[in-house]
Scaffold this motif. Structure first.
Motif, PDB file in Angstrom:
ATOM      1  N   MET A   1       0.733  -0.991   0.055  1.00 24.47           N
ATOM      2  CA  MET A   1       0.021  -0.022   0.079  1.00 24.47           C
ATOM      3  C   MET A   1       0.834   1.341  -0.126  1.00 24.47           C
ATOM      4  SD  MET A   1      -3.525   0.780   0.475  1.00 24.47           S
ATOM      5  CE  MET A   1      -4.352   2.051   0.885  1.00 24.47           C
ATOM      6  N   PRO A   2       0.723   2.128  -1.068  1.00 21.06           N
ATOM      7  CA  PRO A   2       1.726   3.355  -0.856  1.00 21.06           C
ATOM      8  C   PRO A   2       1.229   4.361  -0.097  1.00 21.06           C
ATOM      9  CG  PRO A   2      -0.092   3.507  -2.893  1.00 21.06           C
ATOM     10  CD  PRO A   2      -0.178   2.056  -2.193  1.00 21.06           C
ATOM     11  N   THR A   3       2.117   5.089   0.277  1.00 19.93           N
ATOM     12  CA  THR A   3       1.781   5.993   1.450  1.00 19.93           C
ATOM     13  C   THR A   3       1.359   7.379   0.810  1.00 19.93           C
ATOM     14  OG1 THR A   3       3.717   5.538   2.766  1.00 19.93           O
ATOM     15  CG2 THR A   3       3.433   7.528   3.027  1.00 19.93           C
ATOM     16  N   THR A   4       0.403   7.871   1.010  1.00 23.23           N
ATOM     17  CA  THR A   4      -0.427   8.988   0.349  1.00 23.23           C
ATOM     18  C   THR A   4      -0.270  10.227   1.238  1.00 23.23           C
ATOM     19  OG1 THR A   4      -2.692   8.350   1.050  1.00 23.23           O
ATOM     20  CG2 THR A   4      -1.816   7.565  -0.930  1.00 23.23           C
ATOM     21  N   HIS A   5       0.114  10.181   2.813  1.00 31.63           N
ATOM     22  CA  HIS A   5       0.297  11.161   3.521  1.00 31.63           C
ATOM     23  C   HIS A   5       1.468  11.862   3.432  1.00 31.63           C
ATOM     24  CE1 HIS A   5      -3.512   9.822   5.290  1.00 31.63           C
ATOM     25  NE2 HIS A   5      -3.635  10.949   5.829  1.00 31.63           N
ATOM     26  N   TRP A   6       1.678  13.328   3.614  1.00 29.59           N
ATOM     27  CA  TRP A   6       2.691  13.804   3.270  1.00 29.59           C
ATOM     28  C   TRP A   6       3.507  13.937   4.946  1.00 29.59           C
ATOM     29  CZ3 TRP A   6       0.989  18.571   0.114  1.00 29.59           C
ATOM     30  CH2 TRP A   6       0.820  18.227  -1.205  1.00 29.59           C
ATOM     31  N   ASN A   7       4.758  13.930   4.815  1.00 34.80           N
ATOM     32  CA  ASN A   7       5.193  13.815   6.427  1.00 34.80           C
ATOM     33  C   ASN A   7       5.102  15.339   7.093  1.00 34.80           C
ATOM     34  OD1 ASN A   7       6.676  15.680   4.543  1.00 34.80           O
ATOM     35  ND2 ASN A   7       8.646  15.172   5.258  1.00 34.80           N
ATOM     36  N   ARG A   8       4.803  16.513   6.609  1.00 35.62           N
ATOM     37  CA  ARG A   8       4.148  17.385   7.109  1.00 35.62           C
ATOM     38  C   ARG A   8       3.199  18.018   6.357  1.00 35.62           C
ATOM     39  NH1 ARG A   8       9.719  20.001   6.808  1.00 35.62           N
ATOM     40  NH2 ARG A   8       8.862  21.116   5.162  1.00 35.62           N
ATOM     41  N   LYS A   9       2.010  18.596   7.017  1.00 40.84           N
ATOM     42  CA  LYS A   9       1.046  19.406   6.048  1.00 40.84           C
ATOM     43  C   LYS A   9       1.576  20.529   5.560  1.00 40.84           C
ATOM     44  CE  LYS A   9      -1.319  21.158  10.392  1.00 40.84           C
ATOM     45  NZ  LYS A   9      -2.528  21.379  11.094  1.00 40.84           N
ATOM     46  N   LEU A  10       1.000  21.073   4.436  1.00 41.49           N
ATOM     47  CA  LEU A  10       1.237  22.047   3.663  1.00 41.49           C
ATOM     48  C   LEU A  10       0.145  23.090   3.456  1.00 41.49           C
ATOM     49  CD1 LEU A  10       3.512  23.471   1.769  1.00 41.49           C
ATOM     50  CD2 LEU A  10       2.289  22.132   0.137  1.00 41.49           C
ATOM     51  N   GLY A  11       0.459  24.354   4.051  1.00 39.35           N
ATOM     52  CA  GLY A  11      -0.607  25.416   4.028  1.00 39.35           C
ATOM     53  C   GLY A  11      -0.469  26.056   2.711  1.00 39.35           C
ATOM     54  N   ILE A  12      -1.563  26.581   1.968  1.00 40.55           N
ATOM     55  CA  ILE A  12      -1.629  27.432   0.816  1.00 40.55           C
ATOM     56  C   ILE A  12      -2.775  28.533   0.937  1.00 40.55           C
ATOM     57  CG2 ILE A  12      -0.607  25.813  -0.811  1.00 40.55           C
ATOM     58  CD1 ILE A  12      -3.281  25.215  -1.817  1.00 40.55           C
ATOM     59  N   LEU A  13      -2.326  29.460   0.361  1.00 44.09           N
ATOM     60  CA  LEU A  13      -3.437  30.620   0.382  1.00 44.09           C
ATOM     61  C   LEU A  13      -3.967  30.704  -1.076  1.00 44.09           C
ATOM     62  CD1 LEU A  13      -5.406  32.319   2.253  1.00 44.09           C
ATOM     63  CD2 LEU A  13      -3.455  34.280   1.918  1.00 44.09           C
ATOM     64  N   LEU A  14      -5.182  30.194  -1.329  1.00 43.28           N
ATOM     65  CA  LEU A  14      -5.523  30.392  -2.621  1.00 43.28           C
ATOM     66  C   LEU A  14      -6.011  31.737  -3.028  1.00 43.28           C
ATOM     67  CD1 LEU A  14      -7.608  26.914  -3.046  1.00 43.28           C
ATOM     68  CD2 LEU A  14      -5.162  27.564  -4.295  1.00 43.28           C
ATOM     69  N   PRO A  15      -5.711  32.407  -4.218  1.00 42.37           N
ATOM     70  CA  PRO A  15      -6.361  33.692  -4.643  1.00 42.37           C
ATOM     71  C   PRO A  15      -8.069  33.777  -4.304  1.00 42.37           C
ATOM     72  CG  PRO A  15      -5.229  32.930  -6.369  1.00 42.37           C
ATOM     73  CD  PRO A  15      -5.348  31.670  -5.449  1.00 42.37           C
ATOM     74  N   GLY A  16      -8.308  34.875  -3.430  1.00 41.92           N
ATOM     75  CA  GLY A  16      -9.531  35.144  -2.886  1.00 41.92           C
ATOM     76  C   GLY A  16      -9.927  34.410  -1.702  1.00 41.92           C
ATOM     77  N   ALA A  17      -9.332  33.754  -1.200  1.00 45.63           N
ATOM     78  CA  ALA A  17      -9.468  32.829   0.137  1.00 45.63           C
ATOM     79  C   ALA A  17      -9.203  33.704   1.189  1.00 45.63           C
ATOM     80  CB  ALA A  17      -8.735  31.627   0.177  1.00 45.63           C
ATOM     81  N   LEU A  18     -10.040  33.529   2.374  1.00 46.91           N
ATOM     82  CA  LEU A  18      -9.985  34.453   3.474  1.00 46.91           C
ATOM     83  C   LEU A  18      -8.732  33.787   4.372  1.00 46.91           C
ATOM     84  CD1 LEU A  18     -13.490  35.503   4.201  1.00 46.91           C
ATOM     85  CD2 LEU A  18     -11.698  36.773   3.014  1.00 46.91           C
ATOM     86  N   ARG A  19      -8.759  32.438   4.426  1.00 50.74           N
ATOM     87  CA  ARG A  19      -7.833  31.542   5.110  1.00 50.74           C
ATOM     88  C   ARG A  19      -6.997  30.259   4.463  1.00 50.74           C
ATOM     89  NH1 ARG A  19     -13.114  29.608   8.394  1.00 50.74           N
ATOM     90  NH2 ARG A  19     -13.660  31.749   8.994  1.00 50.74           N
ATOM     91  N   PRO A  20      -6.022  30.063   5.103  1.00 49.04           N
ATOM     92  CA  PRO A  20      -5.329  28.985   4.507  1.00 49.04           C
ATOM     93  C   PRO A  20      -6.112  27.690   4.355  1.00 49.04           C
ATOM     94  CG  PRO A  20      -4.112  29.805   6.320  1.00 49.04           C
ATOM     95  CD  PRO A  20      -5.365  30.598   6.467  1.00 49.04           C
TER      96      PRO A  20
END
Length: 82
Positions: free
Chosen positions: A1-20
């Motif tokens: 079974m492949p690992t699909t989780h990242w070692n750390r979560k990644l926060g991004i702020l998409l254009p127009g979004a109020l929160r990450p």
């Protein structure tokens, strides 16, 4: 079974979004790229889709998919947050 989780979560702020938005796994990364990404072209964008798909299929690593996603964010000028 492949690992699909990242070692750390990644926060991004998409254009127009109020929160990450925090991405913790490849499935969520694929959803964001396919449904929410501000641009659907570019070399890094295509690579991110390909690396994420390979990782989900067990033919690539979650680390490479995460790095490709970060490159796509830089290409699209999507802000990466802590």
């Amino acid at each position: 079974m492949p690992t699909t989780h990242w070692n750390r979560k990644l926060g991004i702020l998409l254009p127009g979004a109020l929160r990450p938005r925090f991405i913790e796994d490849i499935g969520n990364a694929m959803y964001v790229l396919a449904e929410l990404w501000p641009v659907t072209y570019g070399k890094a964008y295509q690579r991110a889709l390909a690396f994420c798909a390979r990782a989900l299929e067990g033919r690539g690593s979650a680390v490479r998919a995460r790095l490709a996603f970060i490159a796509a964010a830089r290409e699209a000028r999507v802000q990466i947050v802590s």
